[in-house]
Design an enzyme around this catalytic site. Sequence first.
Site, PDB file in Angstrom:
ATOM      1  N   ASN A   1     -33.413  28.493   1.398  1.00  0.00           N
ATOM      2  CA  ASN A   1     -32.246  29.282   1.524  1.00  0.00           C
ATOM      3  C   ASN A   1     -31.892  29.884   0.295  1.00  0.00           C
ATOM      4  O   ASN A   1     -32.581  30.149  -0.884  1.00  0.00           O
ATOM      5  CB  ASN A   1     -31.121  27.942   1.901  1.00  0.00           C
ATOM      6  CG  ASN A   1     -30.093  28.534   2.570  1.00  0.00           C
ATOM      7  OD1 ASN A   1     -29.648  29.823   2.401  1.00  0.00           O
ATOM      8  ND2 ASN A   1     -29.627  27.790   3.518  1.00  0.00           N
TER       9      ASN A   1
ATOM     10  N   HIS B   1     -38.066  18.880 -22.658  1.00  0.00           N
ATOM     11  CA  HIS B   1     -37.922  18.849 -24.060  1.00  0.00           C
ATOM     12  C   HIS B   1     -38.095  17.499 -24.711  1.00  0.00           C
ATOM     13  O   HIS B   1     -37.612  16.487 -23.858  1.00  0.00           O
ATOM     14  CB  HIS B   1     -36.760  19.595 -24.641  1.00  0.00           C
ATOM     15  CG  HIS B   1     -36.700  20.979 -24.312  1.00  0.00           C
ATOM     16  ND1 HIS B   1     -37.374  22.193 -24.860  1.00  0.00           N
ATOM     17  CD2 HIS B   1     -36.025  21.842 -23.488  1.00  0.00           C
ATOM     18  CE1 HIS B   1     -37.014  23.102 -24.296  1.00  0.00           C
ATOM     19  NE2 HIS B   1     -35.910  22.914 -23.446  1.00  0.00           N
TER      20      HIS B   1
ATOM     21  N   ALA C   1     -28.789  21.160  -0.351  1.00  0.00           N
ATOM     22  CA  ALA C   1     -28.216  22.191  -1.243  1.00  0.00           C
ATOM     23  C   ALA C   1     -27.852  21.610  -2.625  1.00  0.00           C
ATOM     24  O   ALA C   1     -27.436  20.633  -2.430  1.00  0.00           O
ATOM     25  CB  ALA C   1     -26.669  22.504  -0.449  1.00  0.00           C
TER      26      ALA C   1
ATOM     27  N   ALA D   1     -28.113  16.429  -0.599  1.00  0.00           N
ATOM     28  CA  ALA D   1     -27.649  17.430  -1.512  1.00  0.00           C
ATOM     29  C   ALA D   1     -26.904  17.100  -2.754  1.00  0.00           C
ATOM     30  O   ALA D   1     -26.183  15.847  -3.182  1.00  0.00           O
ATOM     31  CB  ALA D   1     -26.235  18.071  -0.562  1.00  0.00           C
TER      32      ALA D   1
ATOM     33  N   ARG E   1     -31.572   8.062  -6.316  1.00  0.00           N
ATOM     34  CA  ARG E   1     -32.261   6.639  -5.894  1.00  0.00           C
ATOM     35  C   ARG E   1     -32.236   6.576  -4.726  1.00  0.00           C
ATOM     36  O   ARG E   1     -31.960   7.266  -3.852  1.00  0.00           O
ATOM     37  CB  ARG E   1     -30.990   5.525  -6.600  1.00  0.00           C
ATOM     38  CG  ARG E   1     -30.990   5.460  -8.006  1.00  0.00           C
ATOM     39  CD  ARG E   1     -30.174   4.351  -8.357  1.00  0.00           C
ATOM     40  NE  ARG E   1     -30.054   3.895  -9.729  1.00  0.00           N
ATOM     41  CZ  ARG E   1     -29.475   4.642 -10.747  1.00  0.00           C
ATOM     42  NH1 ARG E   1     -28.674   5.668 -10.453  1.00  0.00           N
ATOM     43  NH2 ARG E   1     -29.525   4.481 -12.015  1.00  0.00           N
TER      44      ARG E   1
END
Length: 199
Positions: free
Chosen positions: A87, A118, A145, A163, A183
């Site tokens: 998308n 990092h 999304a 999402a 989770r």
Amino acid sequence: MAWRSRHLSHDARTMKLFTALKRHLFICLGNVMPMYGPFNRIRATMFRTAGMAIGAGVTIIGPLHLELSLNEETIRGISIGDNVYLNAGTRLACRNSRISIGDDVQVGPRVSFETATHDLVYEPDLGRGLEHQEIRVGDRVWIGAGATILPGVTIHEAAVIAAGAVVAKDVPAYTLVGGVPARKIKDIVPTAQRQGAIA
């Protein structure tokens, strides 16, 4: 002999420059196409021509956000399987690494795949360092999304990412995960198994 060596070197540099221009041109053309109808299929062809490994039947809605350099290793580090749906606003950040997406994967808008990380500790004269880790997405995965997939993560077959989730560790097959950090929410039972249980 020295002249021949310089001439070959010049030809190699020219070819490298031509390839880079072609790569940039087709990425730019793909990203400026309208976000509807047949353009969403043609866009995949443009990225394929730029050097990405993209399977058949791929739909890409709107621009792909890639590493700014668009160097060859970045483009060749992206592998997208058959019948994938990306998308609008998908980000594939894979400089010096790889992002592989399997077949029949659905990716929601504004999903980000980030292969760079990092160190936590700042070292004087060194900064935080930089490390790249590959991201793998199995077949038939659905990523909702605004999700973010972090370095080194493998999402196994038919898993679902809710999402907005931030995925920092591997996701088992047929599992729904969500949250920050993501989770496990529940197991996903395939339709055939559900029907067998009812019978």
